[in-house]
Design a protein around this motif. Structure first.
Motif, PDB file in Angstrom:
ATOM      1  N   LEU A 229      55.834 -18.536  32.791  1.00 33.81           N
ATOM      2  CA  LEU A 229      56.063 -18.145  33.935  1.00 33.81           C
ATOM      3  C   LEU A 229      54.758 -18.448  34.870  1.00 33.81           C
ATOM      4  CD1 LEU A 229      58.388 -14.826  33.219  1.00 33.81           C
ATOM      5  CD2 LEU A 229      59.083 -17.360  34.084  1.00 33.81           C
ATOM      6  N   SER A 230      54.579 -19.252  35.463  1.00 30.17           N
ATOM      7  CA  SER A 230      53.219 -19.489  36.294  1.00 30.17           C
ATOM      8  C   SER A 230      53.341 -18.380  37.301  1.00 30.17           C
ATOM      9  CB  SER A 230      53.400 -20.836  37.008  1.00 30.17           C
ATOM     10  OG  SER A 230      53.522 -22.020  36.064  1.00 30.17           O
ATOM     11  N   GLY A 231      52.028 -17.823  37.243  1.00 30.08           N
ATOM     12  CA  GLY A 231      51.800 -16.699  38.443  1.00 30.08           C
ATOM     13  C   GLY A 231      50.200 -16.380  38.525  1.00 30.08           C
ATOM     14  N   ASP A 232      50.045 -15.314  39.158  1.00 27.29           N
ATOM     15  CA  ASP A 232      48.551 -14.997  39.290  1.00 27.29           C
ATOM     16  C   ASP A 232      48.320 -13.404  39.190  1.00 27.29           C
ATOM     17  OD1 ASP A 232      47.557 -17.531  40.968  1.00 27.29           O
ATOM     18  OD2 ASP A 232      49.318 -17.055  41.775  1.00 27.29           O
ATOM     19  N   VAL A 233      47.182 -13.242  38.478  1.00 25.90           N
ATOM     20  CA  VAL A 233      46.608 -11.684  38.564  1.00 25.90           C
ATOM     21  C   VAL A 233      46.476 -11.093  39.816  1.00 25.90           C
ATOM     22  CG1 VAL A 233      45.291 -10.268  37.380  1.00 25.90           C
ATOM     23  CG2 VAL A 233      45.809 -12.320  36.193  1.00 25.90           C
ATOM     24  N   THR A 234      47.198 -10.184  39.907  1.00 27.90           N
ATOM     25  CA  THR A 234      46.927  -9.136  41.187  1.00 27.90           C
ATOM     26  C   THR A 234      45.966  -7.889  41.149  1.00 27.90           C
ATOM     27  OG1 THR A 234      49.062  -8.255  40.908  1.00 27.90           O
ATOM     28  CG2 THR A 234      49.063 -10.286  42.269  1.00 27.90           C
ATOM     29  N   ALA A 235      46.180  -7.665  40.025  1.00 24.20           N
ATOM     30  CA  ALA A 235      45.036  -6.483  39.794  1.00 24.20           C
ATOM     31  C   ALA A 235      45.205  -6.209  38.148  1.00 24.20           C
ATOM     32  CB  ALA A 235      45.858  -5.107  40.340  1.00 24.20           C
ATOM     33  N   ALA A 236      44.430  -5.418  37.806  1.00 16.40           N
ATOM     34  CA  ALA A 236      44.288  -5.186  36.118  1.00 16.40           C
ATOM     35  C   ALA A 236      45.702  -4.738  35.697  1.00 16.40           C
ATOM     36  CB  ALA A 236      43.236  -4.039  35.833  1.00 16.40           C
ATOM     37  N   GLY A 237      46.200  -5.432  34.717  1.00  9.47           N
ATOM     38  CA  GLY A 237      47.628  -5.013  34.332  1.00  9.47           C
ATOM     39  C   GLY A 237      48.631  -5.459  35.256  1.00  9.47           C
ATOM     40  N   LYS A 238      48.439  -6.291  36.202  1.00 10.62           N
ATOM     41  CA  LYS A 238      49.495  -6.543  37.057  1.00 10.62           C
ATOM     42  C   LYS A 238      49.407  -8.236  37.372  1.00 10.62           C
ATOM     43  CE  LYS A 238      50.828  -2.294  38.402  1.00 10.62           C
ATOM     44  NZ  LYS A 238      52.102  -1.748  38.093  1.00 10.62           N
ATOM     45  N   VAL A 239      50.573  -8.855  37.136  1.00 13.05           N
ATOM     46  CA  VAL A 239      50.758 -10.266  37.366  1.00 13.05           C
ATOM     47  C   VAL A 239      51.968 -10.480  38.322  1.00 13.05           C
ATOM     48  CG1 VAL A 239      51.663 -12.647  36.296  1.00 13.05           C
ATOM     49  CG2 VAL A 239      49.915 -10.902  35.135  1.00 13.05           C
ATOM     50  N   LYS A 240      51.769 -11.437  39.286  1.00  9.65           N
ATOM     51  CA  LYS A 240      52.922 -11.761  40.434  1.00  9.65           C
ATOM     52  C   LYS A 240      53.301 -13.114  39.597  1.00  9.65           C
ATOM     53  CE  LYS A 240      53.358 -10.458  44.625  1.00  9.65           C
ATOM     54  NZ  LYS A 240      53.049 -10.171  46.161  1.00  9.65           N
ATOM     55  N   VAL A 241      54.595 -13.182  39.523  1.00 11.52           N
ATOM     56  CA  VAL A 241      55.256 -14.489  39.142  1.00 11.52           C
ATOM     57  C   VAL A 241      56.272 -14.715  40.228  1.00 11.52           C
ATOM     58  CG1 VAL A 241      56.870 -15.801  37.805  1.00 11.52           C
ATOM     59  CG2 VAL A 241      55.114 -14.222  36.624  1.00 11.52           C
ATOM     60  N   GLY A 242      56.013 -15.948  41.015  1.00  8.43           N
ATOM     61  CA  GLY A 242      56.806 -16.082  42.493  1.00  8.43           C
ATOM     62  C   GLY A 242      56.683 -14.728  43.357  1.00  8.43           C
ATOM     63  N   THR A 243      57.580 -14.144  43.695  1.00  7.02           N
ATOM     64  CA  THR A 243      57.374 -12.884  44.396  1.00  7.02           C
ATOM     65  C   THR A 243      57.840 -11.542  43.561  1.00  7.02           C
ATOM     66  OG1 THR A 243      59.808 -12.849  45.025  1.00  7.02           O
ATOM     67  CG2 THR A 243      58.162 -13.914  46.543  1.00  7.02           C
ATOM     68  N   LEU A 244      58.029 -11.854  42.124  1.00  5.09           N
ATOM     69  CA  LEU A 244      58.318 -10.768  41.281  1.00  5.09           C
ATOM     70  C   LEU A 244      57.004 -10.168  40.666  1.00  5.09           C
ATOM     71  CD1 LEU A 244      60.624  -9.263  39.877  1.00  5.09           C
ATOM     72  CD2 LEU A 244      60.320 -10.929  37.856  1.00  5.09           C
ATOM     73  N   PRO A 245      56.627  -8.726  40.823  1.00  6.27           N
ATOM     74  CA  PRO A 245      55.552  -8.205  40.286  1.00  6.27           C
ATOM     75  C   PRO A 245      55.819  -7.936  38.920  1.00  6.27           C
ATOM     76  CG  PRO A 245      56.531  -6.576  41.639  1.00  6.27           C
ATOM     77  CD  PRO A 245      57.486  -8.099  42.049  1.00  6.27           C
ATOM     78  N   LEU A 246      55.114  -8.273  38.072  1.00 10.58           N
ATOM     79  CA  LEU A 246      55.264  -7.709  36.559  1.00 10.58           C
ATOM     80  C   LEU A 246      53.882  -6.991  35.961  1.00 10.58           C
ATOM     81  CD1 LEU A 246      56.206 -11.398  35.124  1.00 10.58           C
ATOM     82  CD2 LEU A 246      57.963  -9.154  35.437  1.00 10.58           C
ATOM     83  N   THR A 247      54.285  -5.785  35.667  1.00  7.30           N
ATOM     84  CA  THR A 247      53.279  -4.861  34.727  1.00  7.30           C
ATOM     85  C   THR A 247      53.366  -5.396  33.328  1.00  7.30           C
ATOM     86  OG1 THR A 247      53.869  -3.189  36.210  1.00  7.30           O
ATOM     87  CG2 THR A 247      52.743  -2.398  34.150  1.00  7.30           C
ATOM     88  N   CYS A 248      52.071  -5.563  32.907  1.00  7.95           N
ATOM     89  CA  CYS A 248      51.758  -6.321  31.629  1.00  7.95           C
ATOM     90  C   CYS A 248      50.421  -6.246  31.254  1.00  7.95           C
ATOM     91  CB  CYS A 248      52.490  -7.504  31.375  1.00  7.95           C
ATOM     92  SG  CYS A 248      51.811  -8.883  32.425  1.00  7.95           S
ATOM     93  N   ALA A 249      49.731  -6.519  30.095  1.00 11.34           N
ATOM     94  CA  ALA A 249      48.542  -6.471  29.560  1.00 11.34           C
ATOM     95  C   ALA A 249      47.604  -7.951  30.289  1.00 11.34           C
ATOM     96  CB  ALA A 249      48.097  -6.164  28.365  1.00 11.34           C
ATOM     97  N   THR A 250      46.800  -7.709  31.110  1.00 13.82           N
ATOM     98  CA  THR A 250      45.939  -8.903  31.407  1.00 13.82           C
ATOM     99  C   THR A 250      44.652  -8.974  30.656  1.00 13.82           C
ATOM    100  OG1 THR A 250      45.246  -7.498  33.523  1.00 13.82           O
ATOM    101  CG2 THR A 250      47.275  -9.009  33.797  1.00 13.82           C
ATOM    102  N   ALA A 251      44.089  -8.130  29.957  1.00 17.17           N
ATOM    103  CA  ALA A 251      43.021  -8.350  29.134  1.00 17.17           C
ATOM    104  C   ALA A 251      41.732  -8.348  30.043  1.00 17.17           C
ATOM    105  CB  ALA A 251      42.923  -9.539  28.100  1.00 17.17           C
ATOM    106  N   ASP A 252      40.971  -9.412  29.974  1.00 13.57           N
ATOM    107  CA  ASP A 252      39.695  -9.460  31.055  1.00 13.57           C
ATOM    108  C   ASP A 252      39.916 -10.555  31.767  1.00 13.57           C
ATOM    109  OD1 ASP A 252      39.776 -11.664  29.183  1.00 13.57           O
ATOM    110  OD2 ASP A 252      37.677 -11.501  28.499  1.00 13.57           O
TER     111      ASP A 252
END
Length: 347
Positions: A229-252
């Motif tokens: 799933l292609s997306g972008d990091v929006t904050a620590a522990g947060k990724v947005k895929v399309g318009t769907l926000p996902l909470t998950c580990a994003t490490a550094d």
């Protein structure tokens, strides 16, 4: 190195006594070259090979303490099964009665107690590989090397023999290194797996660690099925895929960084969309296709909220029946945060 080509680079690996280790990776990744370097069949240009505390890097294969089994069996066609198994013992000049006793013991151990007088051509592929295994074990080596030993066998024999090899290895406690490109073989047989790619080690871990906690995108893709799933990091522990926000580990990973969020098809929790509560890591998706794969259904899912991403989910037969799935059905899909692995986007 082979000329200007570097087959292996910066390899550092410890193998514990009595351990069953699989070198796993695609063709050309360096796994067989590493096995041959351990055996002394290909000599490394730099670095050392140490066995039982002794530097064996300069020793010829004949002076290294290992038995080896190849994909092609490599049995002597003009020798009986008994003579094939006895070959290394005869070279070691053991007494005849001890050789006979050892051969009888080994053929019984590999399940071929009555095949000694036969020639290799009179045996099935699976039986020939058992003979090759008995021959490799004859001198009680400190290390057993298996170079894709099952790949020439048909599927049913392969599954049966891999189980028997693992049981035999457990029983004898012999340190074993096996090369394979078959992830199912590695997952079912190994104590630890060494995943290789382009001459480097991508990850070393137990089968469970490799499968559930892949260290790189290559490992995530190579072992089992994986959704991207292609997306972008929006904050620590947060990724947005399309318009769907996902909470998950994003490490550094930095805010704004392009990433690939991955999740295995069996980790997506699919429920009825009707009455589903809006919750974190949950989206309403549309069933695009269904494929029956025996023990489960593979379901292709999509939604505008996922952007250009699509998903595959594995759903048990009972769950699929209760959901009454068909193309066009709406379902609620949950993406458990602990099952999502995030990697930097490539390119």
């Amino acid at each position: 190195m082979f000329g200007t080509f570097t087959a292996l680079q910066d390899i550092a690996l410890d193998i514990n006594e009595g351990e069953f280790v699989c070198f796993l990776g695609p063709s050309g990744c360096g796994k067989t070259t590493l096995l041959r370097a351990i055996a002394g069949l290909d000599i490394q240009t730099t670095g050392t090979v140490i066995q039982a505390g002794q530097d064996i890097s300069a020793l010829p294969p004949s002076e290294r303490d290992f038995g080896i089994v190849f994909q092609s069996y490599a049995l002597f066609p003009n020798l009986t099964v008994n003579r094939n198994v006895a070959y290394g013992l005869e070279n070691a000049r053991l007494a005849k009665n001890k050789i006979t006793s050892r051969v009888t013991e080994l053929l019984s151990l590999v399940g071929l107690p009555d095949q000694g007088p036969k020639y290799p051509a009179q045996l099935s592929g699976g039986q020939q590989q058992r003979v090759a295994l008995a021959r490799a074990l004859a001198t009680s080596p400190g290390l057993l090397l298996l170079d894709e030993p099952l790949s020439a066998l048909d599927a049913q024999v392969r599954v049966h023999l891999r189980h028997e090899i693992k049981l035999l290895q457990d029983r004898l406690g012999v340190t074993t290194v096996m090369v394979t490109h078959d992830q199912e073989e590695a997952l079912s047989m190994a104590d630890r797996i060494v995943v290789m790619n382009h001459g480097v080690i991508e990850q070393v871990g137990t089968p469970t660690e490799i499968y559930t906690e892949p260290a790189t995108l290559f490992v995530a893709d190579f072992i089992g099925e994986m959704n991207h799933l292609s997306g972008d990091v929006t904050a620590a522990g947060k990724v947005k895929v399309g318009t769907l926000p996902l909470t998950c580990a994003t490490a550094d990973l930095a805010k704004g960084q392009a990433v690939i969020a991955t999740i295995r098809p069996e980790d997506i929790v699919v429920k009825p969309s009707k009455g589903a509560k809006k919750a974190a890591n949950t989206a309403v998706l549309t069933v695009e296709e269904l494929e029956f794969l025996g023990s489960f259904w593979r379901v292709e899912l999509s939604a505008p909220s996922l952007g250009d991403n699509s998903l595959s989910a594995n759903i048990s037969i009972n769950n699929a029946r209760s959901l009454a799935l068909e193309p066009g059905s709406k379902v609620s899909a949950e993406f458990p945060a602990e099952r999502i692995r995030v990697f930097p986007a490539v390119g």
